[in-house]
Design a protein around this motif. Structure first.
Motif, PDB file in Angstrom:
ATOM      1  N   GLN A  55       2.693  -0.414   4.051  1.00  0.00           N
ATOM      2  CA  GLN A  55       2.463  -1.761   4.598  1.00  0.00           C
ATOM      3  C   GLN A  55       2.207  -2.763   3.487  1.00  0.00           C
ATOM      4  O   GLN A  55       1.873  -2.400   2.357  1.00  0.00           O
ATOM      5  CB  GLN A  55       1.302  -1.756   5.580  1.00  0.00           C
ATOM      6  N   GLY A  75       0.189  -5.854   6.810  1.00  0.00           N
ATOM      7  CA  GLY A  75      -0.335  -5.159   7.975  1.00  0.00           C
ATOM      8  C   GLY A  75       0.803  -4.842   8.920  1.00  0.00           C
ATOM      9  O   GLY A  75       1.739  -5.645   9.071  1.00  0.00           O
ATOM     10  N   VAL A  76       0.731  -3.685   9.541  1.00  0.00           N
ATOM     11  CA  VAL A  76       1.843  -3.188  10.352  1.00  0.00           C
ATOM     12  C   VAL A  76       2.214  -4.155  11.480  1.00  0.00           C
ATOM     13  O   VAL A  76       3.385  -4.485  11.681  1.00  0.00           O
ATOM     14  CB  VAL A  76       1.496  -1.790  10.936  1.00  0.00           C
ATOM     15  N   LYS A  77       1.192  -4.613  12.192  1.00  0.00           N
ATOM     16  CA  LYS A  77       1.472  -5.470  13.359  1.00  0.00           C
ATOM     17  C   LYS A  77       2.110  -6.794  12.925  1.00  0.00           C
ATOM     18  O   LYS A  77       3.108  -7.230  13.513  1.00  0.00           O
ATOM     19  CB  LYS A  77       0.156  -5.719  14.107  1.00  0.00           C
ATOM     20  N   ALA A  78       1.543  -7.421  11.905  1.00  0.00           N
ATOM     21  CA  ALA A  78       2.071  -8.704  11.424  1.00  0.00           C
ATOM     22  C   ALA A  78       3.504  -8.543  10.913  1.00  0.00           C
ATOM     23  O   ALA A  78       4.372  -9.387  11.184  1.00  0.00           O
ATOM     24  CB  ALA A  78       1.167  -9.254  10.316  1.00  0.00           C
ATOM     25  N   VAL A  95      -4.008  13.410  26.564  1.00  0.00           N
ATOM     26  CA  VAL A  95      -4.511  12.803  25.333  1.00  0.00           C
ATOM     27  C   VAL A  95      -5.955  13.259  25.131  1.00  0.00           C
ATOM     28  O   VAL A  95      -6.832  12.913  25.922  1.00  0.00           O
ATOM     29  CB  VAL A  95      -4.439  11.259  25.410  1.00  0.00           C
ATOM     30  N   ARG A  96      -6.168  14.053  24.114  1.00  0.00           N
ATOM     31  CA  ARG A  96      -7.507  14.593  23.807  1.00  0.00           C
ATOM     32  C   ARG A  96      -8.158  15.204  25.052  1.00  0.00           C
ATOM     33  O   ARG A  96      -9.305  14.941  25.375  1.00  0.00           O
ATOM     34  CB  ARG A  96      -8.385  13.498  23.203  1.00  0.00           C
ATOM     35  N   ARG A 117       0.566  10.012  21.017  1.00  0.00           N
ATOM     36  CA  ARG A 117       1.200  10.329  19.734  1.00  0.00           C
ATOM     37  C   ARG A 117       2.071  11.579  19.845  1.00  0.00           C
ATOM     38  O   ARG A 117       1.991  12.339  20.807  1.00  0.00           O
ATOM     39  CB  ARG A 117       0.119  10.554  18.672  1.00  0.00           C
ATOM     40  N   TYR A 174       1.839   2.327  19.289  1.00  0.00           N
ATOM     41  CA  TYR A 174       1.636   1.041  19.940  1.00  0.00           C
ATOM     42  C   TYR A 174       2.808   0.149  19.571  1.00  0.00           C
ATOM     43  O   TYR A 174       3.242   0.126  18.420  1.00  0.00           O
ATOM     44  CB  TYR A 174       0.313   0.456  19.454  1.00  0.00           C
ATOM     45  N   ARG A 184      -4.112   2.202  28.216  1.00  0.00           N
ATOM     46  CA  ARG A 184      -4.063   1.615  26.869  1.00  0.00           C
ATOM     47  C   ARG A 184      -3.946   2.668  25.760  1.00  0.00           C
ATOM     48  O   ARG A 184      -3.570   2.335  24.639  1.00  0.00           O
ATOM     49  CB  ARG A 184      -5.318   0.767  26.606  1.00  0.00           C
ATOM     50  N   ALA A 185      -4.300   3.904  26.057  1.00  0.00           N
ATOM     51  CA  ALA A 185      -4.323   4.913  24.997  1.00  0.00           C
ATOM     52  C   ALA A 185      -2.917   5.228  24.508  1.00  0.00           C
ATOM     53  O   ALA A 185      -2.063   5.631  25.295  1.00  0.00           O
ATOM     54  CB  ALA A 185      -4.988   6.186  25.497  1.00  0.00           C
ATOM     55  N   PRO A 186      -2.635   5.065  23.204  1.00  0.00           N
ATOM     56  CA  PRO A 186      -1.325   5.468  22.692  1.00  0.00           C
ATOM     57  C   PRO A 186      -1.162   6.986  22.812  1.00  0.00           C
ATOM     58  O   PRO A 186      -2.135   7.721  22.705  1.00  0.00           O
ATOM     59  CB  PRO A 186      -1.365   5.057  21.217  1.00  0.00           C
ATOM     60  N   LYS A 219       0.878  -1.179   0.000  1.00  0.00           N
ATOM     61  CA  LYS A 219       0.000   0.000   0.000  1.00  0.00           C
ATOM     62  C   LYS A 219       0.906   1.217   0.000  1.00  0.00           C
ATOM     63  O   LYS A 219       1.680   1.414   0.935  1.00  0.00           O
ATOM     64  CB  LYS A 219      -0.895  -0.040   1.242  1.00  0.00           C
TER      65      LYS A 219
END
Lengths: 123, 383
Positions: free
Chosen positions: B34, B37-40, B362-363, B314, B334, B310-312, B22
């Protein structure tokens, strides 16, 4: 129950005046592995197109917009511990929240399943 | 990742598209973000071998105007020239040794990070192999040509060549099928090799925290060689997404984010690139500022940051303690291998102690985090 779709790749399944909201399979695939979901608090009010939730994938944070105006009656707290549910079952167990609709007329501008499928094919 | 319009394509572009990459604009090139997929891809690289196209980067050579020759004095001469721009001990490199360093401005700010290699070939002394970052390569090269005019000749190696990285615990086994000599190399060593009739420049280094290699190969033959590497079951193509998460987990800086012209090497916690001999001589750009920060401590320092929720977190997110700003996140996301958010950023230097409790905004919500040691994963270099 009728399910409607937005051009922002959200779905809303409406039963009576309650709509269950989530992101579509197409959106989940585009995002990639979801690692965090921030769902709205019960009782929160949103106008249509307000930032309502956030979904973070390994790539980026994306806002989820309120597809309709209304008040949140339930949110899917299970996503906090299992954000991958959004990838596994985006249009089922991966729902984000339920909203009590203020204006059911807003649904008329949305797509049905077939129209949404055509919309995605054109992207 | 700085996204710009894509004007250029690497010689591997068509291959990326063919195998499902992609594509996105990055550093002026149309590059794969990618494949699977990024994680894989991230997890595959840590377990097997990942192949990265880094041809958008800036490989080049700096050579004495009289050309390369034999002899220690030739190396001493070219080293003295490049040492006017970088604070590392280049003169002290052994033949075939590579070293990470930084290009500095007159305030000691970091203009780029780069790897400088002394050729292993005795006949190639008086020349340096340098790889600079893709996003700033044109300004780096303009600086070389300006500041080193008449003293050294710049030869770009980004055209006509490909630069690929093979990273991960199985990288050595995969590459040794074609290049048996690599098994004797250690981390940050570089050797010229012949492979399938091509001249290759092979360095044992990388940007993932794993053992691995970077290969400079001619386009003609090099693209077919990459296809062959990819046909090995242990190898998968890896995009920019996983490249970023791999380097972040390994605590490695991304230029333009974790360091830039406003940060000096002490603030960036890269003071180790300034060897003792250079500190004594204090003869590099911005030395007065940098040596002052070395002696007195900098105002802010780069640290690892472990979000406790859990919130990344950035890039750009503010770091607070009791509602007061004490720093900023410069990279975050992450970490697939540690299965939790990971980040780095700058905090007030007195807070740069692992375990220091901080809030990440975060936000609009304060999320608990703490300063932590880097890297987040063990680096598996072959020393």
């Amino acid at each position: 129950m009728t399910t409607y779709y937005t051009e922002d790749h959200e779905w809303i399944a409406v039963e009576g005046d309650i709509g269950t909201i989530g992101i579509t399979k197409y959106a989940a695939e585009q995002l990639g592995d979801v690692v965090f979901v921030e769902v709205p608090d019960v009782g929160a009010d949103f106008a249509k197109d307000d930032d309502m939730a956030v979904v973070e994938s390994v790539k980026a944070a994306s806002d989820v917009y309120a597809p309709v105006t209304g008040a949140v009656t339930a949110s899917n707290e299970a996503l906090a511990g299992a954000p991958e549910t959004v990838n596994q079952d985006p249009e089922g167990a991966g729902w984000f929240c339920k909203i009590q609709l203020s204006d059911a007329g807003q649904l008329s501008t949305m797509m049905d399943g077939a129209a949404y499928e055509t919309f995605c094919e054109g992207l | 990742m700085a996204e710009t319009s894509a004007t250029f394509r690497t010689a591997l572009h068509d291959l990326h598209v063919e195998i499902g990459g992609k594509m996105v604009a990055f550093a002026g090139y149309d590059m794969p973000v990618q494949f699977d997929g990024v994680k894989a891809e991230h997890l595959w690289t840590r377990a097997h071998a990942g192949l990265f196209d880094v041809s958008h980067m800036g490989p080049c050579f700096l050579t004495l105007p009289s050309g390369p020759r034999e002899g220690e004095d030739a190396h001493a001469e070219i080293a003295a020239i490049i040492e006017t721009l970088v604070p590392s001990n280049i003169a002290g490199l052994k033949p075939g040794q590579a070293r990470l360093t930084v290009l500095l401005n007159e305030q000691g700010g970091i203009l780029d990070d780069l790897i400088i290699t002394r050729p292993a070939d005795p006949a190639q002394q008086g020349r340096l192999y340098i790889v600079v970052n893709g996003v700033v390569k044109h300004q780096d090269w303009a600086m070389f040509e300006d500041k080193l005019a008449g003293q050294a000749v710049l030869t770009r190696a980004d055209e006509g060549n490909i630069l690929v990285a093979l990273q991960g615990p199985e990288a050595e086994g995969v590459l040794a099928v074609h290049l048996p000599a690599i098994t004797d190399m250690t981390f940050m060593r570089c050797l010229p090799m012949r492979v399938q009739g091509m001249d290759a420049l092979v360095t044992r280094c990388g940007y993932t925290g794993e053992d691995g290699f970077e290969l400079l190969l001619p386009v003609v033959g090099g693209v077919d060689f990459v296809r062959e590497l990819l046909s090995d079951d242990r190898v998968k193509p890896i995009g920019l997404g996983a490249r970023d998460s791999l380097r972040l987990e390994s605590g490695l800086c991304l230029y333009g984010h974790d360091m830039d012209a406003t940060r000096n090497p002490v603030e960036a916690d890269l003071q180790w690139v300034i060897q003792k001999v250079r500190r004594h001589r204090a003869d590099f750009p911005g030395a007065a500022y940098i040596l002052k920060d070395l002696a007195d401590g900098p105002a802010e320092k780069r640290v690892g940051i472990q979000p406790l929720e859990r919130a990344p977190a950035r890039e750009g997110i503010e770091i607070q303690i009791d509602g007061t700003r004490v720093g900023v996140i410069t990279s975050g996301g992450y970490g697939p291998s540690v299965d939790k958010p990971v980040a780095m950023g700058y905090v007030r230097a007195d807070l740069a102690v692992p375990g220091t409790k901080i809030d990440l905004i975060v936000r609009g919500k304060a999320r608990a985090a703490e300063v932590c040691a880097l890297p987040f994963v063990t680096q598996n270099y072959k020393r």
